[in-house]
Design a protein around this motif. Structure first.
Motif, PDB file in Angstrom:
ATOM      1  N   ILE A 102       0.803  -1.222   0.000  1.00 41.91           N
ATOM      2  CA  ILE A 102       0.000   0.000   0.000  1.00 41.91           C
ATOM      3  C   ILE A 102       0.836   1.272   0.000  1.00 41.91           C
ATOM      4  O   ILE A 102       0.776   2.078  -0.944  1.00 41.91           O
ATOM      5  CB  ILE A 102      -0.973   0.014   1.208  1.00 41.91           C
ATOM      6  CG1 ILE A 102      -1.911  -1.191   1.161  1.00 41.91           C
ATOM      7  CG2 ILE A 102      -1.781   1.310   1.219  1.00 41.91           C
ATOM      8  CD1 ILE A 102      -2.876  -1.206  -0.001  1.00 41.91           C
ATOM      9  N   ASN A 103       1.622   1.525   1.016  1.00 38.58           N
ATOM     10  CA  ASN A 103       2.297   2.821   1.200  1.00 38.58           C
ATOM     11  C   ASN A 103       3.663   2.828   0.534  1.00 38.58           C
ATOM     12  O   ASN A 103       4.560   2.078   0.933  1.00 38.58           O
ATOM     13  CB  ASN A 103       2.428   3.117   2.697  1.00 38.58           C
ATOM     14  CG  ASN A 103       1.071   3.256   3.371  1.00 38.58           C
ATOM     15  OD1 ASN A 103       0.407   4.276   3.240  1.00 38.58           O
ATOM     16  ND2 ASN A 103       0.654   2.207   4.077  1.00 38.58           N
ATOM     17  N   SER A 104       3.829   3.699  -0.453  1.00 32.79           N
ATOM     18  CA  SER A 104       5.052   3.666  -1.259  1.00 32.79           C
ATOM     19  C   SER A 104       6.272   4.198  -0.505  1.00 32.79           C
ATOM     20  O   SER A 104       7.356   3.612  -0.573  1.00 32.79           O
ATOM     21  CB  SER A 104       4.854   4.460  -2.554  1.00 32.79           C
ATOM     22  OG  SER A 104       4.520   5.807  -2.249  1.00 32.79           O
ATOM     23  N   ASN A 105       6.117   5.318   0.199  1.00 34.29           N
ATOM     24  CA  ASN A 105       7.265   5.892   0.905  1.00 34.29           C
ATOM     25  C   ASN A 105       6.781   6.515   2.216  1.00 34.29           C
ATOM     26  O   ASN A 105       6.688   7.741   2.348  1.00 34.29           O
ATOM     27  CB  ASN A 105       7.955   6.933   0.034  1.00 34.29           C
ATOM     28  CG  ASN A 105       9.270   7.399   0.632  1.00 34.29           C
ATOM     29  OD1 ASN A 105       9.879   6.689   1.433  1.00 34.29           O
ATOM     30  ND2 ASN A 105       9.706   8.589   0.256  1.00 34.29           N
ATOM     31  N   PRO A 106       6.477   5.680   3.213  1.00 33.08           N
ATOM     32  CA  PRO A 106       5.881   6.202   4.444  1.00 33.08           C
ATOM     33  C   PRO A 106       6.850   7.092   5.222  1.00 33.08           C
ATOM     34  O   PRO A 106       8.066   6.910   5.188  1.00 33.08           O
ATOM     35  CB  PRO A 106       5.560   4.932   5.234  1.00 33.08           C
ATOM     36  CG  PRO A 106       6.495   3.899   4.695  1.00 33.08           C
ATOM     37  CD  PRO A 106       6.670   4.224   3.252  1.00 33.08           C
ATOM     38  N   THR A 107       6.296   8.089   5.907  1.00 30.62           N
ATOM     39  CA  THR A 107       7.080   8.938   6.803  1.00 30.62           C
ATOM     40  C   THR A 107       7.400   8.146   8.072  1.00 30.62           C
ATOM     41  O   THR A 107       6.908   7.026   8.268  1.00 30.62           O
ATOM     42  CB  THR A 107       6.293  10.190   7.185  1.00 30.62           C
ATOM     43  OG1 THR A 107       5.125   9.789   7.921  1.00 30.62           O
ATOM     44  CG2 THR A 107       5.858  10.968   5.935  1.00 30.62           C
ATOM     45  N   SER A 108       8.172   8.748   8.950  1.00 29.64           N
ATOM     46  CA  SER A 108       8.494   8.075  10.216  1.00 29.64           C
ATOM     47  C   SER A 108       7.232   7.800  11.017  1.00 29.64           C
ATOM     48  O   SER A 108       7.081   6.719  11.616  1.00 29.64           O
ATOM     49  CB  SER A 108       9.452   8.945  11.042  1.00 29.64           C
ATOM     50  OG  SER A 108      10.697   9.054  10.400  1.00 29.64           O
ATOM     51  N   GLU A 109       6.303   8.806  11.038  1.00 32.33           N
ATOM     52  CA  GLU A 109       5.055   8.612  11.770  1.00 32.33           C
ATOM     53  C   GLU A 109       4.235   7.475  11.162  1.00 32.33           C
ATOM     54  O   GLU A 109       3.654   6.638  11.867  1.00 32.33           O
ATOM     55  CB  GLU A 109       4.223   9.898  11.768  1.00 32.33           C
ATOM     56  CG  GLU A 109       4.792  11.022  12.618  1.00 32.33           C
ATOM     57  CD  GLU A 109       5.986  11.730  11.953  1.00 32.33           C
ATOM     58  OE1 GLU A 109       6.240  11.468  10.756  1.00 32.33           O
ATOM     59  OE2 GLU A 109       6.672  12.506  12.648  1.00 32.33           O
ATOM     60  N   GLU A 110       4.184   7.435   9.815  1.00 29.13           N
ATOM     61  CA  GLU A 110       3.420   6.379   9.150  1.00 29.13           C
ATOM     62  C   GLU A 110       4.086   5.016   9.341  1.00 29.13           C
ATOM     63  O   GLU A 110       3.405   3.998   9.530  1.00 29.13           O
ATOM     64  CB  GLU A 110       3.289   6.696   7.663  1.00 29.13           C
ATOM     65  CG  GLU A 110       2.371   7.876   7.389  1.00 29.13           C
ATOM     66  CD  GLU A 110       2.425   8.333   5.937  1.00 29.13           C
ATOM     67  OE1 GLU A 110       1.440   8.933   5.467  1.00 29.13           O
ATOM     68  OE2 GLU A 110       3.464   8.094   5.270  1.00 29.13           O
ATOM     69  N   LEU A 111       5.404   4.989   9.322  1.00 24.52           N
ATOM     70  CA  LEU A 111       6.132   3.732   9.523  1.00 24.52           C
ATOM     71  C   LEU A 111       5.885   3.196  10.941  1.00 24.52           C
ATOM     72  O   LEU A 111       5.722   1.986  11.140  1.00 24.52           O
ATOM     73  CB  LEU A 111       7.629   3.967   9.295  1.00 24.52           C
ATOM     74  CG  LEU A 111       8.483   2.756   8.910  1.00 24.52           C
ATOM     75  CD1 LEU A 111       7.945   2.069   7.663  1.00 24.52           C
ATOM     76  CD2 LEU A 111       9.929   3.201   8.686  1.00 24.52           C
TER      77      LEU A 111
END
Length: 791
Positions: A630-639
């Motif tokens: 789903i998430n191509s390049n997640p931020t630190s918060e998203e990771l």
């Protein structure tokens, strides 16, 4: 030695006491039997069990790979064909030895000979007094196994065997599982048995027939013979190691006197890294024919009831004498003053009443040796006046008088080929088997291995089996929007036939039924909903309009969307509680599947992000990979959110979450913006969920390999490094390629993607998915839905 342990102490009690005294090394024992079983080992812990703070809906019935337990069974594998009496004698000896150590023992055979449990299961039940029903002591019959294997339905065979195994396991703390020889098949028996041992989650004990190793070519040099014995064991050892089954020991049996150099064999096995428990010598008694073997070979009938019939049937046969001579001449061939437990079998035509009368008399005489049995040939009973003469004497006699339907010559020819067996009435043979096993097998080799903790293995078949079991136990309603897609229709049929879920197919009823007819699928148990005709459509229109009016949608647009876009219709069903979950994507893109869910169902408020995981079913463990879809390049918060979601998903499916945040560096070995993102994500995740085990950055090898982790962390102990069960990739490019590389290179089964983060479950399929993929995803979605309801 084994006999030093008291009969009342089981393996488990011995192990618990030993570990209780060592508080620095707490043992966590988990039952893999049903919690309701009164005889099973209860889930117990010596020392504190660390809490992950994440609820597992699967409880203790799933033997996931992260747990460790003591052995709860042995898979007994005969590495080569030999005489049945020899291999059976080893089984009897091992059961006798284990019965004194493990009172809660049971016996199970994955494939047995007959339709009512088979000879061995029946024997073990009678000798050891197992209370199990005979039919529950085996998985399938040999005939059934042949049918499934030859029609390329090996998976069905494995499933039937596992179901039967699960049932008998509930009633026993410990099982001896005896492998199959599947005589007449001609396939790779070692591989089949290795796969069965892996499926049932047990370790193995090998039984190697010394004579079978060289096919009775007894005049080979001793050294060559020893190597042949070893090679026979090594072939099986390779097969079992390939299936990640631990081999506890090898027992050699039927060792002739000419080559009883046990120390030489022990050295050979040690060099081959195969534990060696001992060598059992040949014994002529085990191969001696008994009267019961004569009865079985001829299918003979007992003419008269005799006193002590069980003892009479177990009398050993020393020789066969065909009574064609006069009685006076026959007496010269009968030995005198022999062992009363042995005797001759006399064969005579049924017209020889003189032989019948004289043998009944001589059997009671102290002058001549024991007569084991009299066989009357030709299938005729004696004449009536003769029967009257012998009736009184026969009723007092212990001589079995047998009637063979064949003439004397054919009877004699058949008996010359008779093979010895061991039956429940063969008391001397059974006692001998137990005695020579105890005298020649070092049970310490086996018990030391049994007393060790072992990782509970998981394999793809077992993962799917347990997934289906959980779905069936908590049945949910799943909607399939792509209702007339052929693979979807077939998957729906499979789900319904297994009674795993309630199913709704969305689409034109006539078109769906046409596809079902074409693929011979029974959809009588399914709901079929046509959006253009369903009375619920207007309620969905109102709901969609309210959800999207702030984006400019009016009711006409909402109606058109629901009629033309099956995914919106299915999503509304889930949102309004008419279904518990949705599976789509066999025809639609991921975006078309996920977009309606984001707009209508929406994400959970605590972690407002949709991500995905794959369950990577490796040969010996299950790992959770996220996010790979789903998430191509997640931020630190998203990771960080992905890590927490993945940990919760892992726990929901019974896997203890040990989360590794992956990067191209481990610890502080390197720096850079990509590494810093992972460091920040790890800190955020730890702060939000301090109850979870989360570590990073870790390289993949340091995450899953304990030795590599020790090296890269310079010996520092870490609860995740080397033991990770959940692996979080820093971006979609890395995650997607890694899961496909592992899948394609190792043959691992990738189950998923499973979407996480939505308030209610919606899952996406690959457009290249198979029917099996769809079935598995439906079951995953059902378990997800059940988990959300109970959380």
């Amino acid at each position: 030695m084994l006999r030093l342990l008291t009969k009342t102490r089981s393996l488990f009690s011995v192990l618990k006491k030993g570990n209780a005294a060592n508080s620095a090394s707490p043992l966590h024992c988990f039952s893999i039997a049903s919690p309701s079983s009164s005889s099973c080992l209860r889930p117990a812990a010596v020392g504190p069990v660390p809490s992950t703070g994440v609820r597992s809906t699967f409880g203790d019935f799933l033997p996931w790979s992260f747990r460790r337990r003591v052995h709860t069974g042995i898979y007994l594998h005969h590495t080569n064909p030999g005489r049945g009496t020899d291999s059976l004698a080893v089984t009897l000896g091992l059961l006798h030895a284990l019965d004194r150590l493990q009172p809660g023992m049971g016996y199970f055979r994955p494939i047995d000979k007959t339709t009512i449990g088979g000879n061995r299961a029946a024997m073990m039940k009678e000798i050891y007094g197992f209370e199990d029903d005979l039919t529950s002591m085996h998985g399938v019959t040999q005939q059934k196994a042949f049918e499934l294997i030859t029609t390329d339905k090996t998976d069905d065979l494995m499933e039937e065997i596992y179901k039967a195994f699960e049932e008998i396991r509930k009633r026993h703390d410990f099982l001896v599982i005896e492998g199959t020889s599947l005589k007449g098949w001609g396939g790779d028996i070692a591989t089949l048995n290795a796969k069965l041992a892996s499926l049932l989650g047990t370790s193995a004990v090998f039984v190697t027939d010394a004579r079978g190793a060289i096919r009775n070519e007894i005049y080979r040099p001793k050294e060559e013979w020893e190597l042949e014995i070893l090679e026979s064991a090594k072939v099986s050892d390779l097969a079992f190691k390939k299936e990640n089954v631990e081999v506890l020991a090898d027992i050699v049996h039927a060792l002739p006197a000419a080559m009883r150099d046990v120390e030489a064999l022990k050295r050979l096995f040690a060099d081959a890294n195969i534990p060696f428990a001992g060598a059992i010598p040949e014994d002529p008694l085990l191969h001696s024919l008994q009267v019961q073997d004569v009865v079985r070979t001829l299918n003979a009938q007992l003419l008269y009831q005799v006193r002590g019939v069980r003892a009479a049937m177990s009398t050993e046969v020393t020789n066969f004498i065909v009574a064609t001579l006069q009685l006076s001449e026959l007496l010269a061939y009968l030995p005198k003053n022999g062992d009363p437990r042995k005797g001759s079998v006399v064969i005579a035509d049924s017209s020889r009443s003189d032989i019948l009368l004289s043998m009944l008399h001589l059997h009671e005489s102290h002058t001549f040796a024991n007569i084991a049995a009299l066989v009357l040939t030709g299938g005729m009973r004696p004449e009536k006046h003769v029967e009257h003469l012998v009736q009184d004497q026969a009723d007092k006699s212990s001589l079995p008088v047998l009637v063979s339907q064949l003439p004397s010559f054919e009877t004699s020819a058949l008996l010359s080929k008779a093979e010895a067996t061991i039956e429940p009435s063969s008391h001397r043979k059974i006692e001998l088997a137990q005695l020579i096993f105890e005298e020649n097998v070092d049970m310490d080799v086996i018990t030391r291995a049994l007393l060790k903790e072992q990782p509970i293995r998981m394999n793809p078949k077992l993962f799917i089996h347990n997934l289906f079991k959980q779905a069936k136990a908590n049945k949910q309603h799943i909607v399939l929007p792509e209702g007339d897609e052929p693979r979807t229709v077939q998957a729906a049929g499979t789900i319904l036939s297994r009674d795993l879920c309630e199913i709704t197919l969305v689409g034109n009823k006539q078109a769906i039924e046409q596809v079902a007819k074409q693929y011979r699928v029974d959809l009588s148990g399914a709901h079929i909903v046509d959006p253009s005709k369903s009375p619920r459509t207007e309620a969905y229109v109102d709901f969609l309009y309210e959800a999207r009016k702030h984006k400019g949608m009016n009711k006409d647009m909402a109606h058109e969307t629901l009629i033309t876009d099956c995914n919106y219709y299915g999503t509304c069903m889930v949102a309004l509680g008419d279904a518990d979950g949705m599976v789509s994507g066999a025809l639609n893109t991921t975006a078309n599947t996920v977009r309606p869910a984001l707009q209508v169902i929406k994400t959970s408020p605590d972690l407002p992000l949709v991500s995905s995981v794959f369950f990577m079913c490796l040969p010996d463990r299950i790992l959770v990979y996220g996010d790979c879809a789903i998430n191509s390049n997640p931020t630190s918060e998203e990771l960080a959110a992905i890590a927490i979601q993945s940990a919760e998903t892992a726990a929901a499916f019974g896997i203890e979450p040990k989360v590794a945040m992956l990067s191209y560096a481990t610890g502080t070995s390197n720096t850079g913006p990509l590494i810093q993102k992972v460091i920040d994500a790890t800190e955020i995740a730890k702060k939000k969920r301090p109850d979870l085990l989360i570590e990073g950055p870790l390289q993949y090898d340091a995450a899953v390999n304990p030795e590599t982790a020790k090296t890269k962390l310079k010996g520092k102990d870490n609860p995740v490094a080397g033991k990770a069960t959940v692996l979080i990739f820093p971006d979609l490019n890395t995650g997607n390629n890694t899961y496909k590389a592992v899948q394609q290179s190792t043959g691992a089964v990738a189950v998923g993607p499973l979407l996480q983060g939505l308030k209610k479950p919606v899952n996406d399929l690959s457009r290249g998915c198979t029917v099996t993929d769809i079935v598995t995803t439906i079951a995953l979605t059902a378990v997800q839905a059940s988990t959300k309801k109970s959380s």
